[in-house]
Design an enzyme around this catalytic site. Sequence first.
Site, short mmCIF file in Angstrom:
data_model
loop_
_atom_site.label_atom_id
_atom_site.label_comp_id
_atom_site.label_asym_id
_atom_site.label_seq_id
_atom_site.Cartn_x
_atom_site.Cartn_y
_atom_site.Cartn_z
N LYS A 87 0.75 -1.51 0.54
CA LYS A 87 -0.01 -0.30 0.55
C LYS A 87 0.64 1.14 -0.09
O LYS A 87 0.71 2.38 -0.77
CB LYS A 87 -1.24 -0.62 1.59
CG LYS A 87 -2.02 -1.01 1.12
CD LYS A 87 -2.47 -1.03 2.41
CE LYS A 87 -1.62 -1.21 4.14
NZ LYS A 87 -0.81 -2.42 4.07
N ARG A 99 -10.11 1.42 8.87
CA ARG A 99 -9.43 -0.17 9.30
C ARG A 99 -10.80 -1.33 9.67
O ARG A 99 -10.62 -2.14 10.12
CB ARG A 99 -8.47 -0.03 9.99
CG ARG A 99 -7.20 0.48 9.91
CD ARG A 99 -5.98 -0.61 9.22
NE ARG A 99 -5.02 -0.57 9.81
CZ ARG A 99 -3.55 -0.52 9.58
NH1 ARG A 99 -3.75 0.79 8.54
NH2 ARG A 99 -2.91 -1.11 9.78
N ARG A 126 11.99 -5.81 4.89
CA ARG A 126 11.51 -4.24 4.70
C ARG A 126 12.87 -3.73 5.65
O ARG A 126 12.83 -3.71 6.90
CB ARG A 126 10.08 -4.01 5.07
CG ARG A 126 9.88 -2.58 5.11
CD ARG A 126 8.00 -2.29 4.83
NE ARG A 126 7.12 -2.92 6.28
CZ ARG A 126 6.25 -2.67 6.40
NH1 ARG A 126 5.74 -1.83 5.29
NH2 ARG A 126 5.72 -3.63 7.12
N ARG A 147 10.93 -1.87 11.79
CA ARG A 147 9.63 -1.32 12.23
C ARG A 147 9.87 -2.01 13.40
O ARG A 147 10.51 -3.54 13.36
CB ARG A 147 8.97 -1.04 11.17
CG ARG A 147 8.76 0.40 10.48
CD ARG A 147 7.31 -0.20 9.97
NE ARG A 147 5.80 -0.26 10.23
CZ ARG A 147 5.17 -0.25 9.27
NH1 ARG A 147 5.22 -0.05 8.31
NH2 ARG A 147 3.98 -1.28 9.92
N ARG A 182 -0.96 -9.22 13.34
CA ARG A 182 -1.23 -7.59 12.34
C ARG A 182 -2.16 -8.02 11.26
O ARG A 182 -3.22 -7.82 10.66
CB ARG A 182 -0.31 -6.72 11.77
CG ARG A 182 0.48 -6.46 12.85
CD ARG A 182 1.37 -5.67 12.30
NE ARG A 182 1.78 -4.55 11.33
CZ ARG A 182 2.82 -4.34 10.29
NH1 ARG A 182 4.09 -5.14 10.72
NH2 ARG A 182 3.06 -3.98 9.26
P1 AP5 Z 1 5.09 -1.82 1.77
O1 AP5 Z 1 4.72 -0.61 0.77
O2 AP5 Z 1 5.85 -1.08 2.79
O3 AP5 Z 1 3.46 -2.01 2.58
P2 AP5 Z 1 2.70 -1.78 3.57
O4 AP5 Z 1 1.21 -2.75 2.49
O5 AP5 Z 1 2.87 -0.57 2.89
O6 AP5 Z 1 2.61 -2.43 4.39
P3 AP5 Z 1 1.94 -2.36 6.53
O7 AP5 Z 1 2.79 -3.31 7.36
O8 AP5 Z 1 3.13 -0.41 5.95
O9 AP5 Z 1 0.80 -1.99 6.37
P4 AP5 Z 1 -0.04 -1.87 7.62
O10 AP5 Z 1 -1.55 -2.08 7.04
O11 AP5 Z 1 0.20 -3.21 8.38
O12 AP5 Z 1 1.06 -1.11 8.71
P5 AP5 Z 1 0.31 0.13 8.79
O13 AP5 Z 1 1.50 1.84 9.27
O14 AP5 Z 1 -0.31 0.93 8.25
O15 AP5 Z 1 6.01 -2.97 1.53
C1 AP5 Z 1 5.52 -4.05 1.88
C2 AP5 Z 1 7.67 -4.47 1.98
O16 AP5 Z 1 7.37 -4.89 0.59
C3 AP5 Z 1 8.65 -3.18 1.50
O17 AP5 Z 1 10.27 -3.37 2.24
C4 AP5 Z 1 8.47 -2.96 -0.27
O18 AP5 Z 1 10.01 -2.67 -0.40
C5 AP5 Z 1 8.20 -4.49 -0.49
N1 AP5 Z 1 7.24 -4.70 -1.26
C6 AP5 Z 1 5.92 -4.06 -1.62
N2 AP5 Z 1 6.18 -3.90 -3.10
C7 AP5 Z 1 5.96 -5.60 -3.34
C8 AP5 Z 1 6.79 -6.02 -4.43
N3 AP5 Z 1 5.62 -6.34 -5.45
N4 AP5 Z 1 7.14 -7.09 -5.00
C9 AP5 Z 1 8.58 -7.47 -3.12
N5 AP5 Z 1 8.29 -6.45 -2.24
C10 AP5 Z 1 7.26 -5.91 -2.49
O19 AP5 Z 1 0.33 0.43 10.19
C11 AP5 Z 1 1.00 0.40 11.21
C12 AP5 Z 1 0.22 -0.02 12.93
O20 AP5 Z 1 -0.32 1.56 13.55
C13 AP5 Z 1 -1.44 -0.80 12.38
O21 AP5 Z 1 -0.71 -2.12 12.88
C14 AP5 Z 1 -1.90 -0.04 14.25
O22 AP5 Z 1 -1.38 -0.28 15.25
C15 AP5 Z 1 -1.70 1.69 13.53
N6 AP5 Z 1 -2.55 2.21 12.47
C16 AP5 Z 1 -2.20 2.12 11.66
N7 AP5 Z 1 -3.69 2.43 11.01
C17 AP5 Z 1 -4.79 2.78 11.71
C18 AP5 Z 1 -5.86 3.27 11.60
N8 AP5 Z 1 -6.58 3.19 10.43
N9 AP5 Z 1 -6.94 2.22 12.42
C19 AP5 Z 1 -6.22 1.92 13.72
N10 AP5 Z 1 -4.80 1.54 13.87
C20 AP5 Z 1 -4.20 1.98 12.98
#
Ligand code: AP5
Length: 221
Positions: free
Chosen positions: A13, A88, A125, A158, A169
Amino acid sequence: MRIVFLGPPGAGKGTQAARVAASLGVPHLSTGDMLRVAKQEGTEVGLKAKAFMETGQLVPDKVVDELVRERLGAPDCAQGFLLDGYPRNQAQARALETHLQTGALDYVISLQVDDEKLVARIAGRRTCPKDNSVYHMATRPPRRPGLCDLCGTELVQRADDREEVVRDRLCVYHEATAGLVGYYERAGLVHTVDGDRSIEQVAAAVRAALSIDDDRSENAA
Ligand code: AP5
């Protein structure tokens, strides 16, 4: 354009949203990034969020809804925005509808990748703590090992990318978030994209879903 990116942890994402936001010239609003900044700065929101984030649980809706409501009120969101990691759950989706005073969302991009592949992907990552750029040791390495291409800051892993937290997660995603795909499908907004391809192939599929022409995305790169 008002776009939401949905998908499990590690689906890409953040990687894809950053590209699309640059192409369209709209802000990329990642609630994960906002919460990590708040945590680093030790703000009240950050202190409330810390324990939830470190254990892979959702931060309470009230905290996140308020963060998003404030951010959407900023002038740079008037022409559109891209939400990554929000909503979410259904309560957040309804809160978003309340925030959007005029018009609705234009697109929901649902990125799909199998859980086991995600666990392996997330292990590689690395992120820049200064500008939030995302790298991968195998699939998107930085030009200089361990350093951000954009600002030279040392890359970090992270705290919530440890395997046991990633599995938690993923459970939270399936229990709370995955149902939003059906919710937005009923509104006719969802474009499903296979995220289990190279970053470039996924980017091309996302551009096609959003009808972004290639000239526009090359100019932004
Ligand atoms: P990346 O692009 O970083 O993936 P992502 O989908 O953004 O993954 P996240 O882990 O950031 O998502 P998340 O939703 O769990 O975490 P968030 O920060 O929102 O890609 C991942 C890796 O793969 C990278 O190394 C990239 O280079 C690689 N990659 C990408 N595409 C690829 C491909 N096609 N092929 C190969 N490699 C690839 O949330 C973190 C925490 O914050 C949550 O757990 C929660 O506690 C809190 N939080 C955030 N938002 C909310 C909300 N709305 N409500 C409540 N709590 C929340």
